[in-house]
Structures are given as structure tokens and as C-alpha cells.
Design an enzyme around this catalytic site. Structure first.
Site, mmCIF file in Angstrom:
data_model
loop_
_atom_site.group_PDB
_atom_site.id
_atom_site.type_symbol
_atom_site.label_atom_id
_atom_site.label_comp_id
_atom_site.label_asym_id
_atom_site.label_seq_id
_atom_site.Cartn_x
_atom_site.Cartn_y
_atom_site.Cartn_z
ATOM 1 N N HIS A 131 0.830 -1.199 0.000
ATOM 2 C CA HIS A 131 0.000 0.000 0.000
ATOM 3 C C HIS A 131 0.870 1.256 0.000
ATOM 4 O O HIS A 131 2.076 1.192 0.235
ATOM 5 C CB HIS A 131 -0.928 0.031 1.223
ATOM 6 C CG HIS A 131 -2.137 -0.833 1.065
ATOM 7 N ND1 HIS A 131 -2.150 -2.167 1.411
ATOM 8 C CD2 HIS A 131 -3.387 -0.562 0.597
ATOM 9 C CE1 HIS A 131 -3.347 -2.674 1.163
ATOM 10 N NE2 HIS A 131 -4.125 -1.718 0.675
ATOM 11 N N LYS A 135 -0.800 4.928 4.412
ATOM 12 C CA LYS A 135 -1.693 3.984 5.098
ATOM 13 C C LYS A 135 -1.165 3.744 6.506
ATOM 14 O O LYS A 135 -0.004 3.392 6.699
ATOM 15 C CB LYS A 135 -1.785 2.669 4.324
ATOM 16 C CG LYS A 135 -2.790 1.705 4.933
ATOM 17 C CD LYS A 135 -3.101 0.542 4.017
ATOM 18 C CE LYS A 135 -4.099 -0.428 4.643
ATOM 19 N NZ LYS A 135 -5.391 0.229 4.981
#
EC number: 1.17.1.8
Length: 234
Positions: A131, A135
């Protein structure tokens, strides 16, 4: 349909655009700088906030008699508490680690493969998720859902970010650039590997799925999942 957006970051802004394109009205854009004023006017709320705000957002919806769709991850130690409140207030609730149609199909494929592979002990499963660097939680909620899908259909009993024991699934969590989300499940032996992978190209799929879930839950009471919304079970 009148929608309250709880969390107005990048995801909230994409949800706003897609909801507006589908003919809906945004009546509240909640961030850390404003209040819940206007929530009671909403037909449904969509929560894509941060872990520290999720419980307050969700409980405020139940108290306001507004069904809520929550895509926030990293707060699940309070999940049972929210389920109890939903039942007490006769609310409507869907919480998912990922609302993407493709990811929910991937969840089903993952469970189906896990059932098949459970008969072949020589294959060892591990997972990787990638990600963007913004995040906050690791591993991702989607990776945890994938791990639970394997655990429920195999002899594995837990997942770990560390060196795994024989009954644990190793998850490698990477944070790279602006990657929206890539999840890979691999079954390895010294001879070969079997791999399934989902790659998100942008946030559109997450946002569209959340809006579809919001459209579906209006007028319903209880706790539901994306399986209920999409009816994609294999």
C-alpha cells in the site's frame, strides 16, 4: 439519497464524486475540524476516516438512527462493542476491510482455493500486501480478511508479521509510494508455486463499492456484509 461522509480525505472526495454522479446528495462532510451537525438529515453515512475516529463516527450514526457503511480499518478491537450498539439501536451496519467488487470476488476465490489446498500439506501459504506510505495500519484489513479466509478453511490457526510457526500464515506488509493496494496469496513448495493476486489501479473501485453498499442498506436493519450486497458467493 442523502449521504453523510465521515472522513473527507482522498477516499471521501472520490466517494463524493461518484455519489454525486449517481444522483445522490452529500449533506455532511465530517473531518477533524467540524461536528456531526447534519448527520440526522442523512439517509445513510459512509465512514472512511482514521482508526481513532471510527468508533465515534459509527456510534454517532447508530444514536442518530442512520445506517452506516464503514471502510475504516485498524479499529476492530471495538467491533463487538459496535455490533452490540447496532443491535440495541436497531441500526444498519456494514463494515468491510474492502468494498471493491474485485476484492470481494478475490475473497471468494481465496476461500475456494484454501479449501482445495487444505488437502495438500506440502504447500505452505504466505501473503504479501503493498500500500501507499500514508496507510496507517499494517497489515491491511484486506490482508487480514484474506488470512481469516484461509484460516477458516484450513489447518492454519493464526497470521503473523514475524517469522511464522507451522500453523501461522506469514503476511509481509510493504508501504511503497502511492500504491492503492496489491494483495498476493501464494502457496509454495520447493517444486512449484500457486499464486492469486489482486491489484487495484486506483481508489475508484473502493469508492464505488461503498456507494453501492450505501444504496443497498437504506431501509434495512441489522449487520450485513458485502456478500449480502453483491451476492457473489461461489
Amino acid at each position: 439519497m442523502k449521504i453523510a461522509l465521515l472522513g473527507y480525505g482522498k477516499m471521501g472526495q472520490v466517494i463524493e464524486r461518484i455519489a454525486t454522479e449517481r444522483g445522490h446528495e452529500i449533506v455532511l462532510k465530517k473531518d477533524e475540524f467540524n461536528t456531526y451537525e447534519g448527520l440526522s438529515n442523512a439517509d445513510v453515512a459512509i465512514d472512511f476516516s482514521v482508526p481513532s475516529a471510527a468508533v465515534s463516527n459509527i456510534s454517532s450514526c447508530f444514536h442518530a438512527n442512520v445506517p452506516v457503511i464503514s471502510g475504516t480499518t485498524g479499529w476492530l478491537e471495538h467491533y463487538d462493542e459496535m455490533l452490540a450498539l447496532c443491535k440495541e439501536k436497531n441500526g444498519g451496519f456494514i463494515s468491510s476491510s474492502n468494498f471493491s467488487l474485485g476484492v470481494n470476488l478475490f475473497f471468494e476465490l481465496n476461500e475456494y482455493l484454501a479449501k482445495m489446498m487444505s488437502k495438500f500439506d506440502s504447500y505452505k501459504v504466505d501473503m504479501e500486501e503493498i500500500h501507499h506510505t500514508q496507510k496507517l495500519d499494517a497489515p491491511s484489513g484486506t490482508a487480514i480478511s484474506l488470512a481469516k479466509g484461509v484460516i477458516e478453511n484450513s489447518n492454519y490457526t493464526n497470521w503473523t508479521l514475524e517469522t511464522p510457526q507451522s500453523n501461522e500464515i506469514h503476511i509481509e506488509a510493504k508501504r511503497i509510494g502511492t500504491v492503492p493496494g496489491t494483495h498476493t496469496v501464494t502457496y509454495n513448495t520447493p517444486i512449484d508455486s500457486i499464486e492469486i493476486k489482486h491489484t487495484a489501479h486506483n481508489r475508484e473501485g473502493f469508492a464505488l463499492g461503498a456507494v453501492i453498499a450505501a444504496e443497498w442498506i437504506v431501509g434495512k436493519h441489522g449487520v450485513f456484509t458485502m456478500r449480502d450486497v453483491l451476492n457473489v458467493q461461489i
